[in-house]
Design a protein around this motif. Structure first.
Motif, PDB file in Angstrom:
ATOM      1  N   PRO A  49      29.648  51.378  51.003  1.00  0.00           N
ATOM      2  CA  PRO A  49      30.432  50.506  49.820  1.00  0.00           C
ATOM      3  C   PRO A  49      29.575  50.900  48.611  1.00  0.00           C
ATOM      4  O   PRO A  49      29.230  49.854  48.066  1.00  0.00           O
ATOM      5  N   LYS A  85      31.654  49.902  45.057  1.00  0.00           N
ATOM      6  CA  LYS A  85      31.389  48.319  44.766  1.00  0.00           C
ATOM      7  C   LYS A  85      30.066  48.073  44.432  1.00  0.00           C
ATOM      8  O   LYS A  85      29.766  47.069  43.476  1.00  0.00           O
ATOM      9  N   THR A 114      29.761  49.749  40.728  1.00  0.00           N
ATOM     10  CA  THR A 114      30.463  48.785  39.631  1.00  0.00           C
ATOM     11  C   THR A 114      30.113  47.140  39.687  1.00  0.00           C
ATOM     12  O   THR A 114      30.249  46.660  38.428  1.00  0.00           O
ATOM     13  N   GLU A 115      29.978  46.706  40.759  1.00  0.00           N
ATOM     14  CA  GLU A 115      29.717  45.150  41.026  1.00  0.00           C
ATOM     15  C   GLU A 115      28.391  44.752  40.945  1.00  0.00           C
ATOM     16  O   GLU A 115      27.759  43.938  40.489  1.00  0.00           O
ATOM     17  N   GLY A 116      27.741  45.442  42.106  1.00  0.00           N
ATOM     18  CA  GLY A 116      26.255  44.893  42.525  1.00  0.00           C
ATOM     19  C   GLY A 116      25.403  45.028  41.369  1.00  0.00           C
ATOM     20  O   GLY A 116      24.411  44.305  41.259  1.00  0.00           O
ATOM     21  N   LEU A 117      25.518  46.298  40.865  1.00  0.00           N
ATOM     22  CA  LEU A 117      24.643  46.601  39.665  1.00  0.00           C
ATOM     23  C   LEU A 117      25.049  46.493  38.407  1.00  0.00           C
ATOM     24  O   LEU A 117      24.343  47.288  37.228  1.00  0.00           O
ATOM     25  N   ALA A 118      25.957  45.712  38.249  1.00  0.00           N
ATOM     26  CA  ALA A 118      26.897  45.458  36.955  1.00  0.00           C
ATOM     27  C   ALA A 118      25.762  45.013  35.753  1.00  0.00           C
ATOM     28  O   ALA A 118      26.046  45.142  34.604  1.00  0.00           O
ATOM     29  N   GLY A 119      24.794  44.064  35.956  1.00  0.00           N
ATOM     30  CA  GLY A 119      23.743  43.790  34.938  1.00  0.00           C
ATOM     31  C   GLY A 119      22.744  44.764  34.706  1.00  0.00           C
ATOM     32  O   GLY A 119      22.029  44.406  33.907  1.00  0.00           O
ATOM     33  N   ASN A 120      22.915  45.848  35.130  1.00  0.00           N
ATOM     34  CA  ASN A 120      21.660  46.885  34.976  1.00  0.00           C
ATOM     35  C   ASN A 120      22.601  48.037  33.745  1.00  0.00           C
ATOM     36  O   ASN A 120      23.495  48.617  33.955  1.00  0.00           O
ATOM     37  N   ILE A 134      22.199  51.601  33.835  1.00  0.00           N
ATOM     38  CA  ILE A 134      22.050  52.797  35.049  1.00  0.00           C
ATOM     39  C   ILE A 134      21.018  53.937  34.559  1.00  0.00           C
ATOM     40  O   ILE A 134      21.638  54.423  33.300  1.00  0.00           O
ATOM     41  N   GLY A 155      28.900  54.639  36.393  1.00  0.00           N
ATOM     42  CA  GLY A 155      27.627  54.169  35.971  1.00  0.00           C
ATOM     43  C   GLY A 155      27.275  54.351  34.404  1.00  0.00           C
ATOM     44  O   GLY A 155      26.511  53.480  34.031  1.00  0.00           O
ATOM     45  N   SER A 183      16.770  47.109  35.586  1.00  0.00           N
ATOM     46  CA  SER A 183      16.541  45.781  36.000  1.00  0.00           C
ATOM     47  C   SER A 183      16.057  46.121  37.494  1.00  0.00           C
ATOM     48  O   SER A 183      15.171  45.557  38.191  1.00  0.00           O
ATOM     49  N   VAL A 184      16.953  46.439  38.309  1.00  0.00           N
ATOM     50  CA  VAL A 184      16.952  46.666  39.823  1.00  0.00           C
ATOM     51  C   VAL A 184      15.859  47.521  40.512  1.00  0.00           C
ATOM     52  O   VAL A 184      15.586  47.325  41.481  1.00  0.00           O
ATOM     53  N   ILE A 227      17.928  51.287  44.661  1.00  0.00           N
ATOM     54  CA  ILE A 227      18.559  51.014  45.752  1.00  0.00           C
ATOM     55  C   ILE A 227      18.966  52.253  46.394  1.00  0.00           C
ATOM     56  O   ILE A 227      19.768  53.066  45.905  1.00  0.00           O
ATOM     57  N   GLY A 277      35.270  50.082  36.070  1.00  0.00           N
ATOM     58  CA  GLY A 277      34.387  49.146  35.892  1.00  0.00           C
ATOM     59  C   GLY A 277      34.526  48.536  34.576  1.00  0.00           C
ATOM     60  O   GLY A 277      33.779  47.321  34.125  1.00  0.00           O
TER      61      GLY A 277
END
Lengths: 428, 428
Positions: B139, B142, B145-151, B153, B215, B292-293, B296, B329
């Motif tokens: 996935p 997802k 687009t969603e899980g890392l949307a606060g970053n 890229i 991204g 931030s992340v 992954i 996104g």
């Protein structure tokens, strides 16, 4: 562009300040992706005077997180205080009652009160999101709840406590005993105030119980997680397991079996060349298995300011985008009461024991194992050290009960010195 | 429970039949998770008489996928025919015009027409989802687009063509040359009808261009992807790279640099002990890096009936749950026209050449490299084979231009026999 989505952040520790930093640094980017601006309106923490390395002057300040949760200018309560009861629970309940959505990083709160909170939130038409509560920056809640929603989930596994994985890999790489590395980890600030949350497997067990609820459509049942910490893992076992091609991990496993829901968080051997076996240091890994997709492996930072705040923000942006799902992926009232499996599924085991230098010693051990119905896959006897010789055995698939029965009969043979060790080998 | 969400499936090949099987097997589970029943109402394929190993008698049949797309009893067009133009494009456009949502597995279609289709869909208030188009069951759309949307890229990387990874790992494990393993793969049915889609990097390049758009918030620009296939990778390079601690992968890299958007799909060396280096066989892996992340890593099956259908169903369930996001996104009209980076970011390079058995040969090579501004990190000369000696060099960070310049000057030294090989080393 529509009205800003207004955040109230309860807790200005590492995670809370990480959220502040992202919102302050990426306002335009977040608005573009979320479809509306995201703004912090109010914050709450115990000590207002602490230097927090960011300008908080534009936000209203509440000393009481419950008051924060009730503010009319807050749409989402970001609960990043932690703790299974106390202010975190009170603020979350107050937010639901006041019609707010919740984003939380609090695995303990949800592991203990997830069902009640989910039911309350869903009855009130609010959502509770908790991506940050499991495996830090890895979007695993989203992967399981949404990405694999077309699958019957077979098994969920994970190394989800970075501190334990750090301790185990450091023991192996530096050849140091558990107590020494535990003390190092404490001094590095890697351990919770109550270290048993980490090394006792409780924190990781909380996370596993949340994944199990989503994966199997069952009520969160942390109390049914079989917990075993890493405190009894010796450098000897780490070395011997490596000799046999394995690494020892604090591994969570949840699976639905014919005998009920199995949830375990315990040290396991995994093949050294598997993704789980290769995981070093504080990194987390979650393995999701579904009937259609097969196996998906997710790897990433399980803690830290940036990764955890990234997960919080993904939940915030989801809410801003209008994504509204039940807490555990299906209505809380439809979650089944799980029947806990009384025993784990059969598996091969690793056995280590010290044999006295007596004729026929190995034959006596083999006889005890055979009488317990345990057959041997591989066996290795090392040269005598002091008066005893280390013996390693990898069994074929058997049950923990059979292993415990055999271990209980070994002392009577008179050839096994000290306590034998048995560790499950999880097939990954 | 509300009205069923009605699917029209265009294409009854492997993926289409996988979707049929999931819907037929998991009706209750899907309805529970999606909040409404999911039903297939109509299907379309060229040959109705083919035996398809599932009961399709309950579904209306259309021979023309455009007619399927326009049916009033279809809410979502599942486009799993493939092909960048022709029926897939016509049916997708017809579906948007008729007010349907789209779920597609078609990377070629989106790589070439993604911007126009996204704008049309968004103007019509419809969504286009394509989880199955990139990395099969993983996935990753997802997650990004969603899980890392606060970053913000930083970089997206991936091994996203299982056939190429199968060929490269099989060459290494069996010690077989490219042509031999290519032929094996063809006989196993692993290759597309036009094998260049696989081994030329085109299929994986399509996928990379979609990840880059999400991204970096830029319009899909497949034409700007620097493509290089695996056809020139020799068993010699695979072995020598392994000697130096690397593996060769067909690796996609997209990153936003000060000089513009860099998109490459080309053979690269990666550390053998990194997750990418350890990836064997047909499995896919995508690496996402955010500010931030951190990093992954997602790993899973990149093709096959179950995994691809799992991805299709995750999009269907998202739509059933009311999740409606812009295709890439953020609104398609806000995607920036990317400035393609003229050259890839600097990197270390692996160089292999055959040196003649002449005094001072190595010094001459080192001089040419030095004059091109390339400094040497590690060098290894092997014993003479025939009249030449293989030499391996790992350079410090340099540019492809500098490497090409140096390679062009090597023949004049009179000591290098044949064509030297240069492969980028990607830091992962």
């Amino acid at each position: 562009m529509s009205q800003p989505l207004r955040l109230g952040i309860a807790g200005l520790g590492t995670v809370g300040m990480g959220v502040v930093k992202i919102v302050q640094a990426h306002g335009d980017l977040l608005a573009l992706r979320a479809g509306r601006p995201i703004a912090i309106t109010a914050v709450s923490a115990r000590d207002r005077t602490k230097n927090r390395d960011a300008d908080l002057s534009g936000y209203a300040w509440e000393t009481d997180p419950v008051a924060l949760a009730r503010r009319p200018d807050v749409d989402i309560l970001i609960e990043v205080m932690g703790g299974e009861n106390g202010p975190a629970k009170a603020a979350t309940e107050a937010a639901i009652a006041a019609g707010k959505d919740i984003v939380t990083a609090n695995k303990a709160l949800l592991a203990h009160h997830g069902q009640a909170l989910a039911e309350a939130a869903e009855a009130a038409g609010r959502v509770i999101r908790f991506e940050a509560a499991v495996a830090g920056g890895i979007p695993v809640i989203k992967a399981l709840t949404e990405g694999l929603a077309g699958n019957a989930i077979r098994r969920v596994m994970g190394v989800m406590n970075g501190t334990c994985n750090y301790i185990l890999t450091r023991m192996e790489s530096a050849g140091l005993p558990y107590d020494h590395v535990f003390e190092e980890a404490r001094q590095l600030g890697y351990l919770e105030a109550d270290p048993n949350l980490d090394v006792g497997g409780i924190d990781a067990g909380h996370k596993l119980s949340l994944l199990a609820a989503i994966g199997f459509g069952t009520r969160v049942s942390f109390g049914a997680v079989e917990l075993e910490g890493i405190g009894r893992i010796s450098i000897d076992d780490i070395r011997r397991a490596a000799d046999m091609g394995y690494r020892i991990k604090l591994l969570g496993v949840a699976q639905m079996t014919g005998r009920g829901l199995e949830q375990r968080m315990s040290p396991c051997l995994v093949p050294a060349d598997s993704p789980l076996g290769q995981l070093q240091g504080g990194t987390n890994m979650v393995v999701l298995e579904g009937d259609s997709v097969g196996q998906i492996v997710l790897r990433g930072p399980g803690a830290g300011q940036g990764p955890t705040a990234s997960a919080v923000m993904s939940d915030v942006i989801d809410i801003a985008r209008g994504i509204r799902l039940p807490t555990f992926g299906q209505p809380a009232t439809t979650l089944a009461e799980p029947i806990p499996a009384k025993a784990a599924a059969p598996a091969p085991f690793y056995l280590r024991m010290a044999l006295a230098d007596k004729p026929g010693a190995l034959a006596k051990v083999a006889t005890v194992l055979g009488e317990a119905g345990i057959s041997i896959d591989r066996m290795r006897q090392y040269g005598h050290q002091d008066p005893t010789a280390p013996v390693l055995i990898v069994t074929h698939r058997t049950t923990r009960d059979a292993v415990d029965h055999a271990l209980s009969r070994l002392p009577a043979t008179g050839v096994v010195v000290g306590d034998p060790v048995a560790i499950r080998i999880e097939s990954v």
